[in-house]
Motif scaffolding. Sequence first.
Motif, PDB file in Angstrom:
ATOM      1  N   SER A 195      14.990  64.176  44.415  1.00  0.00           N
ATOM      2  CA  SER A 195      14.265  63.086  45.106  1.00  0.00           C
ATOM      3  C   SER A 195      15.197  62.362  46.068  1.00  0.00           C
ATOM      4  CB  SER A 195      13.700  62.122  44.054  1.00  0.00           C
ATOM      5  OG  SER A 195      13.096  61.037  44.673  1.00  0.00           O
ATOM      6  N   ARG A 196      16.445  62.080  45.640  1.00  0.00           N
ATOM      7  CA  ARG A 196      17.410  61.359  46.487  1.00  0.00           C
ATOM      8  C   ARG A 196      17.827  62.218  47.687  1.00  0.00           C
ATOM      9  NH1 ARG A 196      21.974  59.124  42.599  1.00  0.00           N
ATOM     10  NH2 ARG A 196      22.779  58.353  44.598  1.00  0.00           N
ATOM     11  N   VAL A 197      18.003  63.538  47.471  1.00  0.00           N
ATOM     12  CA  VAL A 197      18.352  64.433  48.590  1.00  0.00           C
ATOM     13  C   VAL A 197      17.237  64.449  49.611  1.00  0.00           C
ATOM     14  CG1 VAL A 197      18.735  66.821  49.231  1.00  0.00           C
ATOM     15  CG2 VAL A 197      19.948  65.853  47.289  1.00  0.00           C
ATOM     16  N   GLN A 198      16.000  64.483  49.081  1.00  0.00           N
ATOM     17  CA  GLN A 198      14.862  64.523  49.999  1.00  0.00           C
ATOM     18  C   GLN A 198      14.775  63.222  50.797  1.00  0.00           C
ATOM     19  OE1 GLN A 198      11.201  65.259  48.057  1.00  0.00           O
ATOM     20  NE2 GLN A 198      10.041  65.499  49.945  1.00  0.00           N
ATOM     21  N   GLU A 199      15.050  62.090  50.122  1.00  0.00           N
ATOM     22  CA  GLU A 199      15.007  60.797  50.818  1.00  0.00           C
ATOM     23  C   GLU A 199      16.099  60.749  51.888  1.00  0.00           C
ATOM     24  OE1 GLU A 199      15.377  57.852  47.852  1.00  0.00           O
ATOM     25  OE2 GLU A 199      13.352  58.161  46.999  1.00  0.00           O
ATOM     26  N   ALA A 257      15.581  60.443  56.001  1.00  0.00           N
ATOM     27  CA  ALA A 257      16.206  59.331  56.752  1.00  0.00           C
ATOM     28  C   ALA A 257      17.070  59.872  57.886  1.00  0.00           C
ATOM     29  CB  ALA A 257      17.034  58.473  55.796  1.00  0.00           C
ATOM     30  N   LEU A 258      17.809  60.953  57.659  1.00  0.00           N
ATOM     31  CA  LEU A 258      18.669  61.542  58.680  1.00  0.00           C
ATOM     32  C   LEU A 258      17.843  62.104  59.814  1.00  0.00           C
ATOM     33  CD1 LEU A 258      21.509  62.355  59.581  1.00  0.00           C
ATOM     34  CD2 LEU A 258      21.251  64.461  58.220  1.00  0.00           C
ATOM     35  N   VAL A 259      16.719  62.779  59.452  1.00  0.00           N
ATOM     36  CA  VAL A 259      15.843  63.335  60.506  1.00  0.00           C
ATOM     37  C   VAL A 259      15.254  62.204  61.333  1.00  0.00           C
ATOM     38  CG1 VAL A 259      13.680  64.542  60.875  1.00  0.00           C
ATOM     39  CG2 VAL A 259      15.323  65.415  59.207  1.00  0.00           C
ATOM     40  N   HIS A 260      14.843  61.158  60.670  1.00  0.00           N
ATOM     41  CA  HIS A 260      14.257  60.013  61.368  1.00  0.00           C
ATOM     42  C   HIS A 260      15.284  59.379  62.311  1.00  0.00           C
ATOM     43  CE1 HIS A 260      11.577  56.674  62.099  1.00  0.00           C
ATOM     44  NE2 HIS A 260      12.603  55.803  61.752  1.00  0.00           N
TER      45      HIS A 260
END
Length: 995
Positions: A980-984, A988-991
């Motif tokens: 879940s944290r990796v996905q978050e 955020a990085l893509v955004h």
Amino acid sequence: PDHESLIPELLARHSSMPVQSITDKTPVEPNHVYVIPPNADLSIEGGMLRVIPPVQRHGHRTPIDHFLMSLAEDQGPCAIGLIFSGAGSDGTNGVRALKEHGGMIMAQSEETAKFTSMPKSAILTGLVDHILPVEQMPETLKQYGTFLSDLRQGKGLRSLGEETLTRLDTICAHLLRRTGHDFRQYRRSTIVRRVQRRIQVLHMNSPSQYLDRLRNNPDEVNQLLQDLLIGVTQFFRDPKTFEALAREVIPQIGKSKHEGASIRIWVAGCSTGEEVYSLAMLMHEYLYREHMDLTVQIFATDIDEQALGIARLGQYPKKIADDVTADRLSRFFEQDGSCYRVVKAIRDLCVFSLHNIVADPPFSRMDLISCRNMLIYMNPDLQQQVLSLFHYALNKEGYLLLGSSEHAAGHSKFFRSVSKAHRIFQAKAVLRSIPIDLPLRGPTKGAPDQKPIAFPRNPEKTVAFFDRLLRQDYGPPAVLIDKECQVQYISGQTRNYLELPSGSLNLNVIQLVRPELRMAVRSGIFQSLKTGKEIVQEQIRFSTHKGTQSVDIIVRPIRHGNDQSELLMVVFREQTPPASSPKGVKSRKARANDEPLIIRELEQENKTIRDYLQSAVDELEASNQDLKTSNEEMLSVNEELQSANEELQTSKEELQSINEELSTVNSQLSGKVEELDLSHAEVENLFRTTDIATLFLDSALVIKQFTPAAQKIFGFRDIDLGRPVAELASFFVDATLVPDIQEVLRTSTRKETERTFANDSPIYLSQIFPFRTQDRGPEGVVLTFVDITRIRKAETHAGDVSRQHHVLEVVAAFGQLAIQERDLDHVMNECVRQLCATLSVEMAKVLEFLPDKQAFLLRAGIGWKEGLVGHAIVGAGRESQAGYTLASNEPVIVTDLSQETRFSGPSLLFDHSVVSGMSCLIRDQEGHPLGVLGVHSSAKRSFSVEDVSFLQTMANILAYAIHRKEVEIQLESVKNSLESRVQERTQALVHHQQR
């Protein structure tokens, strides 16, 4: 019973003959099949079938016996009876009746019968003529029917019987020579009927042909003898007669005996022993009821060895339940397979012996003689002699029991009637002065009038009464005689009328009286006995040394009190001779006046002569008949003597060969004796050296022999030989040993079991065998005890090793499963399954501890009611075994839940009838409780230390599986959190890059 029978319809499908249900008075027609209707008995009268209500409306009925008995009565020698497959023994009594009346009997062979009881019961009587499969019966039946038809159309059954009668003496003489039994004095009609029956069965045409077969075939001699010895008997036959015995006779016999005395009974013609045992039961009941210490000896005799063998065995078919009450059946009989056997206590009262009543010396000092339905087969002369013999054998005032068709009236001077209806008689107190000659052969040819003489033992009262009556009414010389004309007492001077003849003493008044008076005396006695009145013979003239005298002869019957003997007095009343003329010459007128008197005297003398001549003619005819019979007997005896002479020559040669054979046998016997001595020595050495404890007991459990090994077990001493085991305390350490011995004696089957005689004693393999001899049943038991302690210990050790190996395999397999299997429910279910299989219990459970509820959840289990697993809650307090296990923090073993005091027990266990069980904690690595693992049994049992260790091991493996499952859950949670944290972070990085 009211159901309509379908048998006629079913039989009609398989027979071309008409099949019909019988109605009353149905005439019997050839080639017809008749079926008995329901709820009825059947008989035949005059060739017509009669339907009658059943004799026994309830219980065991015997319609076949009833019909066969009526068939025998109606058809006689033309009757034929066939016994087929069937249960029970119905028809057996009917077979006896058919044989008694000369009929023919066939029975189906046991090998071909589906139900063997009926034909077997008939065959065991020994009266069946043909034992055949059903397929062979029609041909035999047809041949017999053709023979009877040809016989009727030829000479006829009556003519055959008459021919048989002419050869009867020869047949009886042959039987006497071959068997030693003399039937010449038996009732000829009965013998003729039995011989004629054998002639018919063998399809012979004449008695001469049968006599040839009898001479050349020894088996036929035995067969004819068996036919002549037909015995019809049953338990308590004529029940009212036995009631009369128990009521009137046995108590009188008992009262006449002092304590410790013996009651002696003789049953003559006992046949197969039913009547003997019936009397024994009555005596046993009386002595038991009156608490009397008397010895009973019952001597039972017969000339039929086969019947005596059955009697000694005391074994009878279950059909006797019809004649013996249920109470007597349970007290005096024991069941032996499909039969009943008289108990030993009753058998021991009876002694069965081969004895010929007309040839062998009688028993003596008897209190009761029973001879029922045997005298009817003897002719009157032999009957009289047998009754005289019975009187000799009886004690003073002993009792005689006869059959319903027999009577002792002909011997009234010896017996008085006690019960006419039941044919019970009592011996009178008389003394025989002439001994009995054996064998009994009927009247002596040389002295037909000579009879045994009987004198009263206490004649004073009878004599005093006679003298008083004589002086009162007559006063002249007289004699007192019995009805056999034997002088009992003489009064007055009788020398003018009686003379002692020369030769042997004969007190027959006919022989003593003067010849001129003999006709008048004989006629008077005959008429007085016939009419029972006084007979007067007047003016009987006779010559004396004083000249011609006249006398009136008066014969008068007399009775005195209760004395039932028939006595007569013969009175000689003298007549005064008329006065003579002084010159000795009568006038013509006087002679004319005497003529009427002379005419009366001549008429009286003429009448007397006519009566005497008539009796002489009757006696002459009887003598002629006897001479004719004697002539025929002499001819047959001559033939037999010629045959005997030839046989004697042959016997001489046979004796020579027998002598040689005896020498050979003697040498063989010497060898046998040596072999027996050697065998005895071998047995003695075997007894002394064997390690197998062996003990011999007789039927009363008395020690007969034992080995040294048995001495060690029971502590026997040499003086214990001959003692009952009931006196030895060491024999009752094992409470089951004596009952097991008694069971073997009763059932005659071996019994094997393991026994120990103390807590630390060896284990013995005990075997109990019935002790049998070659020709008898069990006479005791043989006990053997083999020490198998080492074998059992080895088996136990091997079992322990095998079980430990199996437990290790289960633990290893379950540990492997716990490591590999990720489904915790599957692991728990496998755990309880392995526990039930390995520990042999019905129930196992995994309880999950719920700390927040202070309770347990039934997470997994086997043997619990449907719907409980996954839902049932058990309290964690002291009210449950699981709660007590949690509190004690150690394994808990319960041997009997109903006796448990440490905790009360939850309803879950009581609802499943739990008796025994054990439980232990399931702990995590830090020792915190996760739950409880338990096993339970509905039977009481104990659990070993190894069982507890196995349960705890399974609990530890299960704890590891639970811990592994918790770790997997935690890792899964961490993994999910990281993902879940990796996905978050990725989102955020893509955004951020897009901005």
